[in-house]
Design a protein around this motif. Structure first.
Motif, mmCIF file in Angstrom:
data_model
loop_
_atom_site.group_PDB
_atom_site.id
_atom_site.type_symbol
_atom_site.label_atom_id
_atom_site.label_comp_id
_atom_site.label_asym_id
_atom_site.label_seq_id
_atom_site.Cartn_x
_atom_site.Cartn_y
_atom_site.Cartn_z
ATOM 1 N N GLN A 1 0.825 -1.197 0.000
ATOM 2 C CA GLN A 1 0.000 0.000 0.000
ATOM 3 C C GLN A 1 0.866 1.256 0.000
ATOM 4 O O GLN A 1 2.022 1.234 0.463
ATOM 5 C CB GLN A 1 -0.921 0.005 1.214
ATOM 6 N N ALA A 2 0.322 2.327 -0.496
ATOM 7 C CA ALA A 2 1.029 3.604 -0.479
ATOM 8 C C ALA A 2 1.453 3.935 0.950
ATOM 9 O O ALA A 2 0.690 3.725 1.902
ATOM 10 C CB ALA A 2 0.134 4.700 -1.033
ATOM 11 N N GLY A 3 2.683 4.414 1.068
ATOM 12 C CA GLY A 3 3.247 4.705 2.372
ATOM 13 C C GLY A 3 4.032 3.555 2.973
ATOM 14 O O GLY A 3 4.739 3.736 3.973
ATOM 15 N N GLY A 4 3.921 2.397 2.383
ATOM 16 C CA GLY A 4 4.616 1.222 2.887
ATOM 17 C C GLY A 4 6.047 1.147 2.423
ATOM 18 O O GLY A 4 6.562 2.052 1.748
ATOM 19 N N SER A 5 6.706 0.043 2.788
ATOM 20 C CA SER A 5 8.117 -0.155 2.483
ATOM 21 C C SER A 5 8.358 -1.521 1.868
ATOM 22 O O SER A 5 7.612 -2.477 2.123
ATOM 23 C CB SER A 5 8.960 -0.030 3.766
ATOM 24 N N LEU A 6 9.397 -1.595 1.085
ATOM 25 C CA LEU A 6 9.884 -2.856 0.546
ATOM 26 C C LEU A 6 11.406 -2.790 0.493
ATOM 27 O O LEU A 6 11.979 -1.700 0.334
ATOM 28 C CB LEU A 6 9.368 -3.108 -0.876
ATOM 29 N N ARG A 7 12.037 -3.951 0.598
ATOM 30 C CA ARG A 7 13.474 -4.017 0.382
ATOM 31 C C ARG A 7 13.753 -5.000 -0.743
ATOM 32 O O ARG A 7 13.419 -6.194 -0.638
ATOM 33 C CB ARG A 7 14.234 -4.450 1.634
ATOM 34 N N LEU A 8 14.321 -4.504 -1.789
ATOM 35 C CA LEU A 8 14.706 -5.345 -2.912
ATOM 36 C C LEU A 8 16.120 -5.862 -2.700
ATOM 37 O O LEU A 8 16.966 -5.156 -2.159
ATOM 38 C CB LEU A 8 14.633 -4.568 -4.224
ATOM 39 N N SER A 9 16.349 -7.069 -3.147
ATOM 40 C CA SER A 9 17.674 -7.675 -3.060
ATOM 41 C C SER A 9 18.150 -8.058 -4.447
ATOM 42 O O SER A 9 17.350 -8.433 -5.309
ATOM 43 C CB SER A 9 17.643 -8.926 -2.179
ATOM 44 N N CYS A 10 19.443 -7.996 -4.634
ATOM 45 C CA CYS A 10 20.056 -8.400 -5.899
ATOM 46 C C CYS A 10 21.268 -9.253 -5.537
ATOM 47 O O CYS A 10 22.310 -8.720 -5.150
ATOM 48 C CB CYS A 10 20.469 -7.176 -6.709
ATOM 49 N N ALA A 11 21.089 -10.551 -5.640
ATOM 50 C CA ALA A 11 22.160 -11.482 -5.286
ATOM 51 C C ALA A 11 23.063 -11.705 -6.491
ATOM 52 O O ALA A 11 22.592 -12.033 -7.578
ATOM 53 C CB ALA A 11 21.561 -12.799 -4.812
#
Length: 125
Positions: free
Chosen positions: A12-22
């Motif tokens: 949802q808007a205002g939320g967070s995510l962490r992307l990873s690149c292995a």
């Protein structure tokens, strides 16, 4: 070097995510790394980058103050922490790496020889 991106999803808007690149095959510390994104019908655009020196990171204006790129050389992984997400952040996010990128060309997708497969980020309003 081979890159594998992950961590996308629906938030949802205002939320967070962490992307990873292995990374595999070579140590990521030898490469400049970056995150790009591409929304439907739009060109791929630079989001954030980190040069081999690791002390220099750059951000697109749309990402400044909300996103942070980092790397863990022990895990051979690059991250993109995304906070305060907005619907306009919705896109497929790609990680990229190249041993020769310099500051002046950091935001140019054509300068990167190695790409991950992309991970979808969808931000709902």
């Amino acid at each position: 070097v081979q890159l594998q991106a992950s961590g996308g999803g629906l938030v949802q808007a205002g939320g967070s995510l962490r992307l990873s690149c292995a990374a595999s095959g070579r140590t990521v510390s030898r490469y400049a790394v970056a995150w790009f994104r591409q929304a439907p019908g739009k060109e791929r655009e630079f989001v954030a980058g980190n040069l081999r020196s690791a002390s220099r990171s750059s951000y697109a204006d749309s990402a400044k103050g909300r996103f942070a790129i980092s790397r863990d050389n022990v895990k051979n992984t690059v991250y993109l922490q995304m906070n305060s997400l907005k619907p306009e952040d919705t896109a497929v996010y790609y990680c990229a790496a190249d041993p020769s990128v310099i500051l002046s060309s950091q935001a140019m997708a054509a300068q990167y020889d190695y790409w991950g497969q992309g991970t979808q980020v969808t931000v709902s309003s």
